[in-house]
Design an enzyme around this catalytic site. Structure first.
Site, PDB file in Angstrom:
ATOM      1  CG  HIS A 175      75.385  41.923  32.495  1.00  0.00           C
ATOM      2  ND1 HIS A 175      76.518  42.591  32.929  1.00  0.00           N
ATOM      3  CD2 HIS A 175      75.545  41.785  31.152  1.00  0.00           C
ATOM      4  CE1 HIS A 175      77.304  42.846  31.899  1.00  0.00           C
ATOM      5  NE2 HIS A 175      76.741  42.364  30.800  1.00  0.00           N
TER       6      HIS A 175
ATOM      7  CG  HIS B  16      75.557  40.059  28.222  1.00  0.00           C
ATOM      8  ND1 HIS B  16      75.456  41.415  28.018  1.00  0.00           N
ATOM      9  CD2 HIS B  16      74.390  39.514  27.763  1.00  0.00           C
ATOM     10  CE1 HIS B  16      74.279  41.689  27.455  1.00  0.00           C
ATOM     11  NE2 HIS B  16      73.624  40.554  27.291  1.00  0.00           N
TER      12      HIS B  16
ATOM     13  CG  HIS C  30      82.930  46.246  29.058  1.00  0.00           C
ATOM     14  ND1 HIS C  30      82.252  46.463  27.878  1.00  0.00           N
ATOM     15  CD2 HIS C  30      82.606  44.993  29.440  1.00  0.00           C
ATOM     16  CE1 HIS C  30      81.544  45.386  27.580  1.00  0.00           C
ATOM     17  NE2 HIS C  30      81.741  44.480  28.510  1.00  0.00           N
TER      18      HIS C  30
ATOM     19  CG  ASP D 175      81.263  40.239  28.177  1.00  0.00           C
ATOM     20  OD1 ASP D 175      80.071  39.890  28.041  1.00  0.00           O
ATOM     21  OD2 ASP D 175      81.595  41.433  28.312  1.00  0.00           O
ATOM     22  CG  HIS D 176      80.173  40.802  32.384  1.00  0.00           C
ATOM     23  ND1 HIS D 176      80.601  41.943  33.006  1.00  0.00           N
ATOM     24  CD2 HIS D 176      80.050  41.117  31.066  1.00  0.00           C
ATOM     25  CE1 HIS D 176      80.724  42.922  32.119  1.00  0.00           C
ATOM     26  NE2 HIS D 176      80.392  42.434  30.929  1.00  0.00           N
TER      27      HIS D 176
ATOM     28  CG  ASP E 151      78.832  45.226  30.085  1.00  0.00           C
ATOM     29  OD1 ASP E 151      79.905  45.467  30.659  1.00  0.00           O
ATOM     30  OD2 ASP E 151      78.681  44.309  29.252  1.00  0.00           O
TER      31      ASP E 151
ATOM     32  CG  HIS F 116      73.971  45.837  29.605  1.00  0.00           C
ATOM     33  ND1 HIS F 116      74.566  46.518  28.567  1.00  0.00           N
ATOM     34  CD2 HIS F 116      74.514  44.582  29.582  1.00  0.00           C
ATOM     35  CE1 HIS F 116      75.421  45.702  27.963  1.00  0.00           C
ATOM     36  NE2 HIS F 116      75.404  44.527  28.559  1.00  0.00           N
TER      37      HIS F 116
HETATM   38 ZN   LIG Z   1      80.333  42.951  28.831  1.00  0.00          ZN
HETATM   39 ZN   LIG Z   2      76.894  42.965  28.676  1.00  0.00          ZN
END
Ligand SMILES: [Zn+2]
Ligand SMILES: [Zn+2]
Length: 314
Positions: free
Chosen positions: A61, A63, A268, A65-66, A210, A139
């Protein structure tokens, strides 16, 4: 056929001094796959010696942080004069976000980048002996997980039996092993079923990214050899896990049981647990039906070989 997983980034949304944001590297016989690319992923690849020959990047996804590691990684690949194409698989509706990250380089990469949008049940990538299938996750944005699913392997070839039946050592052995019947000099026909055992299962790895606990994670693979599951929180923050569309370590273990997973990697972790993972491991082990030592919170850089379920080498 070695299958090796390296955990490049095991942090939740905010990195810590010990943990980088999400990224998992998988090498399988000369082919390299990357699952998510949080900020700093390229430096983790350098630190842990994985190399940069990744052909497929699977994004769970968009976001930050990915995915924030994508521009830097692509820029370095371009500086290295890469020519080989790169495929980026990403959930439906996120092509524009991936394009934006590529545009952040300022220059077009020196190599072709193909963006492939995927949804629940889609085969994102088909290779000779395995596929990577997307599955729906739960998510708070468009998201999928991915399962690497190896094909069944040929059954064992019973060499002794073949010789007893009079099959001459040589090409007829391999034809039988490939599933063809062969005719001997005296006219006798030997069928593969006489000398080849039942097909043997391949290996599988499931990576959720996530997610809250979901049925799709259980259904995508039979008895995965490794489940890599969101475990952002421990029991003390179970409410927070539900609110923020994440899972607890205990929930990850419940999913692992229902999926029949052999090993469970808890990933995570929220930065609130920096330097302290004992609760995650203890709470997951309390419910995990398999070997408690097969439940773990990997450190960045930890790597794991996945053996065949039957213990054979090939
Ligand atoms: Zn994340
Ligand atoms: Zn996420």
């Amino acid at each position: 056929m070695p299958l090796r997983v390296t955990f490049l980034g095991t942090a939740g949304a905010i990195p810590t001094t010990d943990r980088n944001p999400s990224s998992v590297f998988v090498a399988r016989e000369g082919e390299e796959l990357l699952f998510d690319a949080g900020e700093g992923t390229q430096r983790q690849m350098m630190r842990f010696g994985t190399g940069f020959s990744v052909s497929q990047l699977f994004v769970t996804h968009c976001h930050g942080d990915h995915v924030l590691g994508i521009p830097g990684l692509l820029q370095t690949m371009a500086f290295n004069d890469r020519e080989e194409p790169l495929a980026i698989h990403t959930p439906h509706g996120t092509r524009g976000q991936i394009k934006g990250l590529i545009n952040a380089l300022g220059n077009r990469p020196s190599f072709p980048v193909r963006i492939n949008e995927v949804g629940d049940g889609d085969v994102a990538y088909r290779a000779d002996e395995y596929e990577v299938r997307a599955f729906g996750t739960d998510h708070d944005t468009r998201s999928v997980g991915y399962a690497l699913l190896e094909d069944d392997r040929k059954g064992r070839f019973d060499r002794e039996r073949a010789e007893e039946l009079g099959v001459p050592v040589g090409p007829k052995f391999s034809r039988l092993h490939e599933g063809e019947s062969v005719e001997l000099e005296d006219g006798t026909v030997v069928d593969p079923e006489q000398v080849v055992g039942d097909s043997r299962p391949g290996r599988s790895i499931v990576y959720t990214g996530d997610t809250r606990p979901t049925e799709a994670t259980i259904e995508v693979a039979d008895d995965p050899d490794l489940l890599i599951h969101d475990a952002t929180f421990a029991d003390d923050r179970a409410d927070r896990a539900a609110e923020t569309a994440h899972a607890t370590a205990r929930q990850a273990a419940e999913i692992a049981n229902r999926a029949g997973a052999d090993r469970l990697a808890l990933l995570h972790l929220s930065s609130r647990y920096a330097g302290y993972t004992a609760d995650h491991e203890e709470q997951a082990r309390e419910v995990f039906a398999g070997d408690p030592d097969a439940v773990f919170v990997p450190d960045d850089g930890d790597a794991l070989e996945i053996p065949y379920p039957d213990g054979d080498e090939t």
